[in-house]
Design a protein around this motif. Structure first.
Motif, PDB file in Angstrom:
ATOM      1  N   SER A  27       0.831  -1.211   0.000  1.00 25.86           N
ATOM      2  CA  SER A  27       0.000   0.000   0.000  1.00 25.86           C
ATOM      3  C   SER A  27       0.865   1.260   0.000  1.00 25.86           C
ATOM      4  CB  SER A  27      -0.915  -0.005   1.229  1.00 25.86           C
ATOM      5  OG  SER A  27      -1.640   1.204   1.330  1.00 25.86           O
ATOM      6  N   ILE A 205     -12.490   6.424  11.805  1.00 20.05           N
ATOM      7  CA  ILE A 205     -11.664   5.239  12.064  1.00 20.05           C
ATOM      8  C   ILE A 205     -10.453   5.596  12.919  1.00 20.05           C
ATOM      9  CG2 ILE A 205     -10.151   3.526  10.981  1.00 20.05           C
ATOM     10  CD1 ILE A 205     -12.109   3.489   8.615  1.00 20.05           C
ATOM     11  N   ARG A 209      -9.482   4.303  16.674  1.00 24.02           N
ATOM     12  CA  ARG A 209      -8.170   3.699  16.942  1.00 24.02           C
ATOM     13  C   ARG A 209      -7.491   4.389  18.122  1.00 24.02           C
ATOM     14  NH1 ARG A 209      -2.903   6.006  17.306  1.00 24.02           N
ATOM     15  NH2 ARG A 209      -1.393   4.309  17.068  1.00 24.02           N
ATOM     16  N   ALA A 238      -5.549  -3.329  11.562  1.00 23.33           N
ATOM     17  CA  ALA A 238      -6.624  -3.438  10.568  1.00 23.33           C
ATOM     18  C   ALA A 238      -7.259  -2.084  10.244  1.00 23.33           C
ATOM     19  CB  ALA A 238      -7.686  -4.428  11.039  1.00 23.33           C
ATOM     20  N   PRO A 239      -7.609  -1.256  11.250  1.00 23.15           N
ATOM     21  CA  PRO A 239      -8.173   0.063  10.933  1.00 23.15           C
ATOM     22  C   PRO A 239      -7.219   0.955  10.153  1.00 23.15           C
ATOM     23  CG  PRO A 239      -8.645  -0.517  13.207  1.00 23.15           C
ATOM     24  CD  PRO A 239      -7.681  -1.537  12.701  1.00 23.15           C
ATOM     25  N   SER A 242      -6.982  -0.133   6.655  1.00 19.62           N
ATOM     26  CA  SER A 242      -8.212   0.250   5.960  1.00 19.62           C
ATOM     27  C   SER A 242      -8.145   1.704   5.500  1.00 19.62           C
ATOM     28  CB  SER A 242      -9.424   0.053   6.880  1.00 19.62           C
ATOM     29  OG  SER A 242      -9.581  -1.305   7.231  1.00 19.62           O
ATOM     30  N   VAL A 245      -5.904   1.946   2.442  1.00 16.69           N
ATOM     31  CA  VAL A 245      -6.541   1.393   1.247  1.00 16.69           C
ATOM     32  C   VAL A 245      -7.655   2.308   0.745  1.00 16.69           C
ATOM     33  CG1 VAL A 245      -7.915  -0.532   0.367  1.00 16.69           C
ATOM     34  CG2 VAL A 245      -5.918  -0.989   1.793  1.00 16.69           C
ATOM     35  N   MET A 246      -8.427   2.888   1.653  1.00 17.97           N
ATOM     36  CA  MET A 246      -9.517   3.787   1.265  1.00 17.97           C
ATOM     37  C   MET A 246      -9.011   4.935   0.403  1.00 17.97           C
ATOM     38  SD  MET A 246     -11.432   3.835   4.954  1.00 17.97           S
ATOM     39  CE  MET A 246     -12.118   5.455   4.726  1.00 17.97           C
TER      40      MET A 246
END
Length: 277
Positions: A27, A205, A209, A238-239, A242, A245-246
């Motif tokens: 990423s 998010i 976190r 994971a958050p 995410s 990636v978003m």
């Protein structure tokens, strides 16, 4: 603080660590490619944060093999804890450019040029506090002080980010009742509202976190969350992955146009909106 697993209160999973390193690394490289190709230099802090995450889980993989190494432990800890502040800095800069892009500074509670200055400064303060606290937490003699500094840094980050979320939501509310909501043409691949909604999701998010980290550190080194590795991957790794990636799917340059709005000047008039695609 040392035990059967060295500094860790559990046996670190090397396979999960190297898997996280690979995912964050792929990423990060794609973000770097996007930034350079589209000349979106305001993504620099985001890219640095993504690279730090990659390095952090790389350090964690190596540290799992030598869990008594204080240097490796501190390295993996800081490189995993600090990047959300860098993600936030880019989000602040995108917001300022977005307000200027739609030519609606009056809809923002704080002028877009000041948003970047105010919130990035707060972000830097939170970053430094967390860095200082994280370094001290690994030392038994300064662990309590380090925990308090880390918690203060997280609270500063939550304060600024929470205030920013309120400002951006208020901007969205005002724009929905403004004729400009529908009068701004779509110059790139995505409409500006898609980018704003992405920022809302990313902000939520990151705030969740940070709340996890506050609870985790407040429990101390022997707390339930700290002593179970799975929670770090579920509520932190994971958050944050995410969020990375978003931002691949709705890229600011696809809204503003490649190379446009690359630098925010001292006033809105300094931005040449004709650079849009």
């Amino acid at each position: 603080m040392a035990g059967d697993n060295g500094i860790y209160p559990y046996k670190p999973n090397k396979n999960v660590a190297i898997g996280a390193c690979a995912l964050f690394g792929i990423s990060a490289l794609y973000h770097l490619f996007q930034m350079v190709r589209r000349r979106a230099w305001f993504y620099t802090s985001f890219v640095i944060g993504a690279l730090m995450m990659t390095i952090g889980y790389g350090f964690r993989f190596v540290s799992a093999g030598t869990p008594d190494s204080l240097g490796l432990y501190i390295g993996q800890s800081l490189c995993i804890i600090l990047p959300p502040s860098l993600y936030a800095a880019t989000i602040y800069m995108i917001y300022g450019r977005l307000v200027i892009f739609v030519d609606s500074p009056e809809a923002s509670l704080i002028r877009p040029t000041r948003v970047t200055k105010i919130f990035v400064c707060g972000d830097i303060l939170a970053f430094l506090l967390q860095a200082g606290g994280g370094g001290q937490m690994a030392n038994a003699k300064t662990a309590d002080m380090g925990k308090n500094i880390m918690l203060f840094g997280l609270f500063v980050q939550l304060l600024f980010f929470g205030f920013f979320l309120i400002i951006s939501l208020l901007f969205w509310k005002r724009m929905r009742s403004s004729p400009k909501m529908y009068s701004v043409p779509q110059y790139g691949k995505h409409h500006w509202t898609s980018l704003l909604k992405l920022m809302f999701a990313a902000a939520a998010i990151i705030i969740l976190r940070c709340l996890f980290r506050v609870v985790e550190f407040s429990q101390g080194h022997d707390g339930y969350l700290v002593s179970h590795e799975v929670f770090m991957y579920i509520f932190d790794a994971a958050p944050m992955f995410s969020v990375q990636v978003m931002f691949h799917f709705v890229y600011a340059a696809d809204v503003f146009g490649a190379g446009s709005l690359g630098k925010l000047g001292d006033s809105e008039s300094n931005i040449d909106l004709n650079q849009r695609r």
